[in-house]
Design an enzyme around this catalytic site. Structure first.
Site, mmCIF file in Angstrom:
data_model
loop_
_atom_site.group_PDB
_atom_site.id
_atom_site.type_symbol
_atom_site.label_atom_id
_atom_site.label_comp_id
_atom_site.label_asym_id
_atom_site.label_seq_id
_atom_site.Cartn_x
_atom_site.Cartn_y
_atom_site.Cartn_z
ATOM 1 N N SER A 193 34.703 44.239 41.827
ATOM 2 C CA SER A 193 33.939 43.717 42.915
ATOM 3 C C SER A 193 32.678 43.989 43.256
ATOM 4 C CB SER A 193 34.924 43.882 44.245
ATOM 5 O OG SER A 193 35.937 43.245 44.447
ATOM 6 N N HIS B 78 39.304 43.243 51.123
ATOM 7 C CA HIS B 78 40.258 43.720 50.506
ATOM 8 C C HIS B 78 41.191 44.697 51.005
ATOM 9 C CE1 HIS B 78 39.349 41.480 46.578
ATOM 10 N NE2 HIS B 78 37.872 41.840 46.878
#
Length: 546
Positions: A377, A472
């Site tokens: 990410s 997340h």
């Protein structure tokens, strides 16, 4: 034929005639009709009550600038704006009219709004917001009745609560509800909310508070329409319809695609692309997830998005090749390396969580050998956060950098200078230092430590300051590994000096992690993250999975 033409039959006459395009914009079309009895141009202007014909001075069609077309286009556009404003007012005043009248007026407003330019839409949205928020007196009266009812027993309190709920949900939101019930109404509300969000981002925008409130009301109204039962998970392949491939390519917001070749690689062997679809926006993805199938947790995005399809799955440097067919027994890891939301008007409606969870189930069903699930990410806010910290420290304000030990990076700063932090900030602003191995080596450890602090320690309202981290962690992932020089693209350097994070999804722990984060703001993390951030495992009560 549009609904406006159906409501006003005469419009069908000129809608079928030649459409001329303004040479000033070459993008905005106007409807014109020539009077066969003379050389003047007659422009049909719409009104909610009648049809007006305005004569415009003739012009030569051979004129290089066609000023007549420009003048006519301006006249029509101004009239459309006035009609849209009037249509909104008449819609608001039609609350007690028959459902057929209300529906017709809603149709007219929707069609007129779609024809407006950006600046005109902004004015209409301000008008809409003021109309929508104009029920303060009714709300205050309902609140007073509710407070008074507390002394009259439970039955009176329930009735007062119903009255307050009706005032908030019905009196204010009835126009939004009418628009939502029209054909294409959900799509219209998504688009109009995108326009609102774009407007509130403007620094000098007016009525920002009211516009934000209207945006929140639209979000709350349409959110139930995007529950998990209403969303369809599809996998996109290279053989998918071209229009869908185009949407996937254009909708990629994390790692933009430069060509169809890029898209083909991301849909090739050992790659998966999942999308969410909704009946309100047929064949248009709401969210897009790209997955790489590997046998290890990747630490570099370039090995994923630039890898040739024929490279070995075992090693990015292996020269052996494989056929287009996959051997799924050779992979044990799914890397979620890009998730994008394509509809700005759906901001705040959590589609990403549903997409990841359903993609996880689909992958596990397809490839039972998958044992590891991780992201690779971006860290979009780190660089801007650090530069701001440096500026604040230069001004003498206390920040996390006040007592920070720059270690080896101190060699890059001439301590005899009056403003050493300013020199460091100027160095970091220019990403060229990453191309100099010696400077990059000196800055690596300090930047890794500061990035871990930013992700793990910096908070907004108790939750992770970084938007990707917060997303997340809410989904139940853990901060697993921070990667140096992981994204050296211009965007990666601008976001986070090339740093990227692996968020691990342990399927058996996701629910527990999500609950701890939501209720106690507790972040599950690895030992690497805690050591870099300077937070001990005892003080955070975390459990390492390393």
């Amino acid at each position: 034929m549009s609904r406006i033409a159906l409501i006003y039959p005469k419009l069908a006459i000129f809608r079928s005639r030649t459409q001329l395009t303004s040479s000033a914009t070459n993008a905005r079309s106007c409807d014109l009709m020539k009077n066969p009895l003379n050389s003047h141009l007659n422009v049909v202007l719409m009104s909610l009550n009648n049809i007006q014909v305005t004569t415009v001075a003739p012009f030569s069609t051979h004129s290089p600038s066609n000023p007549g077309i420009q003048t006519t286009s301006i006249i029509i556009q101004k009239d459309l704006f006035e009609l849209a404003s009037k249509a909104l007012m008449e819609l608001q005043e039609s609350k007690n009219s028959s459902s057929l009248i209300v529906e017709k007026k809603a149709h007219v407003f929707c069609d007129l709004y779609r024809t407006l330019q950006h600046s005109e839409k902004s004015l209409i949205l301000n008008q809409f917001a003021l109309i929508w928020s104009g029920k303060q007196n009714a709300t205050l009266n309902s609140v007073k009745k509710y407070l008074t009812a507390q002394e009259k027993g439970d039955e009176a309190l329930i009735k007062a609560e119903d009255n307050l709920r009706n005032t908030l949900a019905v009196e204010q939101n009835w126009i939004l509800s009418i628009l939502a019930r029209q054909e294409g109404g959900i799509k219209f509300l998504i688009d109009i909310r995108a326009d609102i969000l774009e407007q509130v981002e403007i620094a000098d925008a007016t009525n920002v508070v009211v516009l934000r409130s209207l945006s929140n009301a639209i979000r709350d109204l349409i959110a139930p329409c995007f529950g998990i039962d209403m969303l369809q998970l599809d996998r996109v392949t290279w053989s998918s319809p071209g229009s869908l491939l185009q949407h996937v390519s254009e909708g990629e917001a994390v790692h933009p695609m430069r060509s169809w070749s890029d898209l083909k690689k991301r849909l090739g062997p050992y790659r998966r692309c999942f999308i969410l679809l909704h009946p309100a926006l047929p064949k248009r993805p709401l969210a897009i997830l790209h997955v790489a199938l590997t046998n290890e947790i990747s630490d570099n995005i370039h090995s994923i998005i630039t890898r040739n399809m024929n490279h070995s799955v075992d090693s990015e440097t292996d020269t052996s090749t494989l056929a287009d067919d996959e051997d799924v027994n050779r992979v044990n890891t799914a890397i979620f390396y890009s998730i994008s939301s394509t509809q700005k008007g759906l901001a705040g409606i959590d589609l990403g969580q549903s997409l990841i969870k359903r993609a996880l189930r689909a992958l596990q069903a397809e490839i039972p050998s998958l044992q590891q699930h991780s992201t690779l990410s971006p860290i979009p806010g780190f660089r801007s956060w650090l530069l701001q910290q440096l500026r604040e420290t230069e001004r003498g304000r206390k920040t996390v950098l006040a007592d920070f030990d720059w270690g080896s990076a101190q060699q890059l700063i001439n301590s005899t200078k009056e403003n050493p932090l300013g020199l460091l900030r100027n160095l970091l602003v220019d990403s060229s230092w990453m191309r100099e191995e010696a400077k990059a080596k000196l800055l690596k450890h300090p930047l890794m430590r500061l990035c871990a602090h930013y992700l793990f320690v910096e908070k907004r309202r108790g939750f992770a300051l970084d938007s990707v981290a917060n997303f997340h962690l809410r989904n139940g992932a853990m901060m697993w590994r921070l990667n140096w020089a992981s994204d050296l693209s211009p965007r990666g350097l601008k976001n986070s000096f090339g740093l990227m994070m692996n968020y691990r999804y342990y399927l058996e722990s996701c629910e527990k992690n999500s609950q701890l984060y939501a209720e106690k703001q507790q972040i599950e993390s690895s030992e690497q993250i805690r050591l870099l951030s300077g937070v001990s495992s005892q003080s955070t009560n975390q459990i390492s999975h390393l």
